[in-house]
Design an enzyme around this catalytic site. Sequence first.
Site, PDB file in Angstrom:
ATOM      1  N   GLY A  30       0.836  -1.207   0.000  1.00 43.30           N
ATOM      2  CA  GLY A  30       0.000   0.000   0.000  1.00 43.30           C
ATOM      3  C   GLY A  30       0.862   1.244   0.000  1.00 43.30           C
ATOM      4  O   GLY A  30       0.527   2.262   0.603  1.00 43.30           O
ATOM      5  N   GLY A  33      -0.711   4.659  -0.908  1.00 39.76           N
ATOM      6  CA  GLY A  33      -1.932   5.077  -0.231  1.00 39.76           C
ATOM      7  C   GLY A  33      -1.695   6.309   0.620  1.00 39.76           C
ATOM      8  O   GLY A  33      -0.622   6.922   0.585  1.00 39.76           O
ATOM      9  N   GLN A  34      -2.709   6.646   1.396  1.00 37.69           N
ATOM     10  CA  GLN A  34      -2.649   7.885   2.166  1.00 37.69           C
ATOM     11  C   GLN A  34      -1.517   7.843   3.193  1.00 37.69           C
ATOM     12  O   GLN A  34      -0.762   8.793   3.329  1.00 37.69           O
ATOM     13  CB  GLN A  34      -3.984   8.123   2.867  1.00 37.69           C
ATOM     14  CG  GLN A  34      -4.073   9.510   3.449  1.00 37.69           C
ATOM     15  CD  GLN A  34      -5.207   9.671   4.427  1.00 37.69           C
ATOM     16  OE1 GLN A  34      -5.726   8.695   4.963  1.00 37.69           O
ATOM     17  NE2 GLN A  34      -5.590  10.906   4.665  1.00 37.69           N
ATOM     18  N   TYR A 164     -15.134  -2.926   7.486  1.00 29.89           N
ATOM     19  CA  TYR A 164     -13.771  -2.429   7.711  1.00 29.89           C
ATOM     20  C   TYR A 164     -13.397  -2.593   9.186  1.00 29.89           C
ATOM     21  O   TYR A 164     -12.316  -3.097   9.520  1.00 29.89           O
ATOM     22  CB  TYR A 164     -13.713  -0.961   7.292  1.00 29.89           C
ATOM     23  CG  TYR A 164     -12.416  -0.244   7.581  1.00 29.89           C
ATOM     24  CD1 TYR A 164     -11.268  -0.512   6.866  1.00 29.89           C
ATOM     25  CD2 TYR A 164     -12.364   0.736   8.574  1.00 29.89           C
ATOM     26  CE1 TYR A 164     -10.080   0.174   7.127  1.00 29.89           C
ATOM     27  CE2 TYR A 164     -11.186   1.423   8.835  1.00 29.89           C
ATOM     28  CZ  TYR A 164     -10.046   1.131   8.110  1.00 29.89           C
ATOM     29  OH  TYR A 164      -8.886   1.816   8.376  1.00 29.89           O
ATOM     30  N   LYS A 168     -10.593  -4.896  11.196  1.00 30.04           N
ATOM     31  CA  LYS A 168      -9.577  -4.323  12.095  1.00 30.04           C
ATOM     32  C   LYS A 168      -9.548  -5.080  13.427  1.00 30.04           C
ATOM     33  O   LYS A 168      -8.469  -5.365  13.949  1.00 30.04           O
ATOM     34  CB  LYS A 168      -9.836  -2.828  12.307  1.00 30.04           C
ATOM     35  CG  LYS A 168      -9.533  -1.978  11.071  1.00 30.04           C
ATOM     36  CD  LYS A 168      -8.064  -2.113  10.640  1.00 30.04           C
ATOM     37  CE  LYS A 168      -7.700  -1.255   9.447  1.00 30.04           C
ATOM     38  NZ  LYS A 168      -6.344  -1.509   8.941  1.00 30.04           N
TER      39      LYS A 168
HETATM   40  N1  SER Z   1      -9.732   6.935   8.166  1.00 26.23           N
HETATM   41  C1  SER Z   1     -10.331   5.644   8.110  1.00 26.23           C
HETATM   42  C2  SER Z   1     -11.643   5.690   7.458  1.00 26.23           C
HETATM   43  O1  SER Z   1     -12.251   6.738   7.500  1.00 26.23           O
HETATM   44  C3  SER Z   1     -10.489   5.078   9.480  1.00 26.23           C
HETATM   45  O2  SER Z   1      -9.447   4.233   9.766  1.00 26.23           O
HETATM   46  O3  SER Z   1     -12.099   4.703   6.980  1.00 26.23           O
END
Ligand code: SER
Length: 341
Positions: A30, A33-34, A164, A168
């Site tokens: 990644g 990515g950000q 998501y 996690k």
């Molecule tokens: N910044 C992420 C999101 O908004 C959270 O881990 O999905």
Amino acid sequence: MGRFVPDVDYRNRFARDRAFRKMTRVLITGAFGQIGTELAAALGARYGSDNMLATGRSLPDGGSPEGLPFEPLDVTDADAVLQTVKRHRIDVIYHLAAVLSARGEKDPRMTWQVNMDGLRNVLEAARRATVAQVFWPSSIAAFGPDTPRDAVPQDTIMRPTTIYGVTKVAGELLCDYYLQKYGLDVRGVRYPGVISSAAPPGGGTTDYAVEMFHAALERGRYTCFVREDCVLPLIYMPDCTRAALGLMDADTSRLTHRNGFNISAMTFSAGELAAEIRKHVPGFVCDYAPDERQAIADTWPRTLDDSAARAEWDWQPEYDLPRMAADMLARLREHQRRTAG
Ligand code: SER
């Protein structure tokens, strides 16, 4: 929640031994990515570009950050992950490839594959190729509506309602499992929403905090997809990088936890962010049109108790809202100037 005494102590030679660090081979997934974009650059400066391997599904238009060596890698391909780790004799992995919260709700199956199968593939490759250390970020999304909203304890109820978030929580447990069962030194923090000047977020619930800056400079106006009074914990990218490196450098003997450290940096509402931006961009107007992402934000905490991170590896953020906003706008303006000229 049960915690463990690690049976393998890798002692962090990387942190203390400069010569050894220059021989350390680092893989980052990644990488574009950000988080990856800036973290990859920081890792390149630390370990030497030649010792880095930046991976992602494909090379972005702008090329690899800081010209780091690049290979395409699909983390859902277990064999490809193992072969990459072996071929490059990787010592340390920063595994950042993931699908974020809002995008995840549009395709839960793909999110599970990327986030969970991807993590398992990386941990399994790390174990089989005797990688010394792995970093894997969890998130405030690991919490849910049953978690206290303020000063969330380190060990608390974790019943998220997004796929998501589910990946996690499950990911934190899987990392702990690899540590307990195989002695794999895998470490991680629960990141708040990340604000970066270098790379846009992709499909998260906290994306508004980044979009607002860009819109303010480009149009002087932004329609925010969460309410004006929506309060979430956030972190500026330099602190995000320092957290990753600080935890990876931490003396193992001080760590009671290893994964899922709460870290806290700043907390503010969307309206407070808009007001802060307005101090630098006079006349900036922010409207609010909450969409389905507000419902996700409503299940996340406002503030976190990060005393475990502070006690075990001296976590300390440097950026609050005013300092972050000033720095973010200065960097974006500088970028505008460079691309215009
Ligand atoms: N910044 C992420 C999101 O908004 C959270 O881990 O999905």
